[in-house]
Design a protein around this motif. Structure first.
Motif, PDB file in Angstrom:
ATOM      1  N   ALA A  20       0.830  -1.207   0.000  1.00 47.68           N
ATOM      2  CA  ALA A  20       0.000   0.000   0.000  1.00 47.68           C
ATOM      3  C   ALA A  20       0.861   1.251   0.000  1.00 47.68           C
ATOM      4  N   LEU A  21       1.960   1.220   0.745  1.00 47.75           N
ATOM      5  CA  LEU A  21       2.874   2.354   0.761  1.00 47.75           C
ATOM      6  C   LEU A  21       3.479   2.585  -0.622  1.00 47.75           C
ATOM      7  N   ASP A  22       3.886   1.501  -1.269  1.00 52.55           N
ATOM      8  CA  ASP A  22       4.467   1.641  -2.603  1.00 52.55           C
ATOM      9  C   ASP A  22       3.436   2.179  -3.604  1.00 52.55           C
ATOM     10  N   ASN A  23       2.188   1.724  -3.495  1.00 51.25           N
ATOM     11  CA  ASN A  23       1.135   2.209  -4.399  1.00 51.25           C
ATOM     12  C   ASN A  23       0.904   3.703  -4.227  1.00 51.25           C
ATOM     13  N   ASP A  24       0.848   4.160  -2.977  1.00 48.19           N
ATOM     14  CA  ASP A  24       0.674   5.596  -2.730  1.00 48.19           C
ATOM     15  C   ASP A  24       1.849   6.384  -3.298  1.00 48.19           C
ATOM     16  N   MET A  25       3.056   5.855  -3.124  1.00 52.76           N
ATOM     17  CA  MET A  25       4.230   6.554  -3.643  1.00 52.76           C
ATOM     18  C   MET A  25       4.234   6.593  -5.161  1.00 52.76           C
ATOM     19  N   ASP A  26       3.761   5.492  -5.788  1.00 55.43           N
ATOM     20  CA  ASP A  26       3.692   5.468  -7.253  1.00 55.43           C
ATOM     21  C   ASP A  26       2.704   6.505  -7.776  1.00 55.43           C
ATOM     22  N   LYS A  45      11.453  13.843  -2.132  1.00 58.04           N
ATOM     23  CA  LYS A  45      12.258  13.761  -0.901  1.00 58.04           C
ATOM     24  C   LYS A  45      11.436  14.165   0.327  1.00 58.04           C
ATOM     25  N   ALA A  46      10.544  15.126   0.150  1.00 58.35           N
ATOM     26  CA  ALA A  46       9.722  15.582   1.280  1.00 58.35           C
ATOM     27  C   ALA A  46       8.556  14.650   1.557  1.00 58.35           C
ATOM     28  N   PHE A  52       6.015   7.255   4.664  1.00 64.97           N
ATOM     29  CA  PHE A  52       6.577   6.140   5.434  1.00 64.97           C
ATOM     30  C   PHE A  52       6.153   6.222   6.901  1.00 64.97           C
ATOM     31  N   ASP A  53       6.221   7.427   7.466  1.00 63.95           N
ATOM     32  CA  ASP A  53       5.835   7.597   8.878  1.00 63.95           C
ATOM     33  C   ASP A  53       4.353   7.324   9.092  1.00 63.95           C
ATOM     34  N   LYS A 301      14.705   3.885  10.723  1.00 64.95           N
ATOM     35  CA  LYS A 301      15.352   4.987  10.011  1.00 64.95           C
ATOM     36  C   LYS A 301      16.052   4.487   8.750  1.00 64.95           C
ATOM     37  N   ALA A 302      16.712   3.344   8.882  1.00 63.33           N
ATOM     38  CA  ALA A 302      17.371   2.763   7.710  1.00 63.33           C
ATOM     39  C   ALA A 302      16.348   2.394   6.640  1.00 63.33           C
ATOM     40  N   GLU A 303      15.205   1.836   7.067  1.00 65.05           N
ATOM     41  CA  GLU A 303      14.146   1.484   6.125  1.00 65.05           C
ATOM     42  C   GLU A 303      13.590   2.730   5.434  1.00 65.05           C
ATOM     43  N   LYS A 304      13.443   3.808   6.184  1.00 68.90           N
ATOM     44  CA  LYS A 304      12.895   5.027   5.594  1.00 68.90           C
ATOM     45  C   LYS A 304      13.856   5.626   4.577  1.00 68.90           C
ATOM     46  N   GLU A 305      15.132   5.613   4.887  1.00 65.94           N
ATOM     47  CA  GLU A 305      16.119   6.134   3.944  1.00 65.94           C
ATOM     48  C   GLU A 305      16.132   5.294   2.667  1.00 65.94           C
ATOM     49  N   ALA A 306      16.042   3.963   2.860  1.00 64.19           N
ATOM     50  CA  ALA A 306      16.021   3.092   1.675  1.00 64.19           C
ATOM     51  C   ALA A 306      14.770   3.325   0.842  1.00 64.19           C
ATOM     52  N   PHE A 307      13.654   3.554   1.516  1.00 62.94           N
ATOM     53  CA  PHE A 307      12.403   3.817   0.798  1.00 62.94           C
ATOM     54  C   PHE A 307      12.491   5.139   0.042  1.00 62.94           C
ATOM     55  N   THR A 308      13.081   6.155   0.664  1.00 62.70           N
ATOM     56  CA  THR A 308      13.217   7.449   0.001  1.00 62.70           C
ATOM     57  C   THR A 308      14.122   7.335  -1.220  1.00 62.70           C
ATOM     58  N   ASN A 309      15.231   6.634  -1.080  1.00 62.28           N
ATOM     59  CA  ASN A 309      16.140   6.455  -2.216  1.00 62.28           C
ATOM     60  C   ASN A 309      15.462   5.657  -3.339  1.00 62.28           C
TER      61      ASN A 309
END
Length: 327
Positions: A20-26, A45-46, A52-53, A301-309
């Protein structure tokens, strides 16, 4: 009940929430790809951390754990203080029930021969000593020849009774203290004063009445000869009073050994002590919980950075496809 680590792993590995997170980001990237490259990158980036949060609120686990720990500590401190105050106001021992405090006569039925002899001896000597003090004071008052005592001897008798009251008051002086150590110390002080008083009386008596030892030096202890009789009278009355008090204290101590317990442990006091120990433990910071929260926060935090990248990479691909279609 699942531990925090188990709950955290379940959240991180939950494929439904991640999809669901990936769909929203797409969907967001599909809109942002039409914008200029720099503006689109800034928006992604913003938006990526915000999305994610919203799906993984445990990201602030460390901060939330600290806030909750502070709240818990305040509650625990207040509970500990309340228990401590209640403990101060709760007596450790209580008066025994009436049925446990009525057995002196029954206890004396089992008195030993030694204690029986001591009770009779010390009680008789104490009574004799008080009567002697009373008689001595009465004789001194009547010996003054004052009309008030000659005309009404009862006044002298009542004044002489003060010696009996003084002996009783001194005998009960240890009962004014609560701790047994203080009572014992008071008894020792009274006994010591009695011994010194008896020694002083013997010395003054020997100095005043030489008797068969008239050829020995006069022991007046530098007292004026015309006042030595006054000192002797004072020391004799004082010694008689103190001896009476000491002997009656001994009688009381023997009787106390045959008394049933007058006090019992207060169970409420014991329960409060146990609660206070538990409250002290609750006031101690739980470093284990803090470490778990810190570990969860680090992983998220590591997961969020990876998701942002990953979102930025997908944005680059989406913009390239969009530009190819609109050349």
């Amino acid at each position: 009940m699942r531990t925090k680590k188990q709950a955290q792993d379940a959240v991180l590995l939950d494929p439904t929430k991640r999809q669901a997170l990936d769909n929203d980001m797409d969907r967001f990237i599909a809109k942002a790809r039409r914008l200029p490259k720099d503006e689109a990158i800034t928006l992604v980036k913003a938006q990526a951390p915000v999305l994610f949060d919203s799906y993984f609120p445990f990201l602030n686990a460390l901060e939330e754990a600290k806030i909750q720990a502070e709240k818990n500590k305040k509650i625990a401190d207040a509970r500990r203080d309340a228990i401590a105050n209640a403990l101060l106001e709760t007596p450790k021992r209580l008066d025994a029930p009436p049925e446990n405090a009525k057995g002196l006569i029954g206890g004396l039925s089992q008195i030993s021969l030694s204690d029986f002899i001591q009770l009779g001896l010390y009680g008789g000597l104490a009574t004799l000593s008080m009567f002697t003090a009373y008689s001595n004071v009465l004789a001194n008052l009547l010996g003054t020849g004052l009309p008030i005592f000659i005309d009404d001897p009862s006044k002298a008798k009542f004044i002489a009774l003060l010696s009996v009251g003084a002996a009783a008051a001194i005998k009960n002086l240890p009962s004014m203290f609560k701790r047994e150590t203080e009572k014992s110390l008071c008894k020792r002080v009274i006994t010591g004063i009695t011994g010194l008083s008896a020694f002083a009386w013997m010395a003054l008596f020997s100095a005043e009445y030489n008797g068969l030892s008239s050829d020995l030096p006069d022991l007046d202890f530098s007292l004026e000869s015309n006042n030595s009789g006054n000192w002797l009278s004072f020391t004799q009355i004082f010694t008689e009073v103190m001896v009476s008090a000491c002997l009656f204290m001994r009688v009381t101590s023997i009787l106390d050994t045959y008394q049933p317990p007058q006090k019992r442990d207060n169970t409420e006091h014991g329960m409060l002590e146990a609660d206070l120990v538990e409250a002290e433990v609750m006031c101690t910071p739980n470093n284990n919980t803090s470490a778990q929260a810190k570990n969860a926060n680090t992983q998220l935090k590591a997961e969020k950075e990876a998701f942002t990248n990953d979102a930025l990479a997908r944005l680059a691909v989406a913009q390239a496809q969009y530009n190819d279609l609109h050349k």
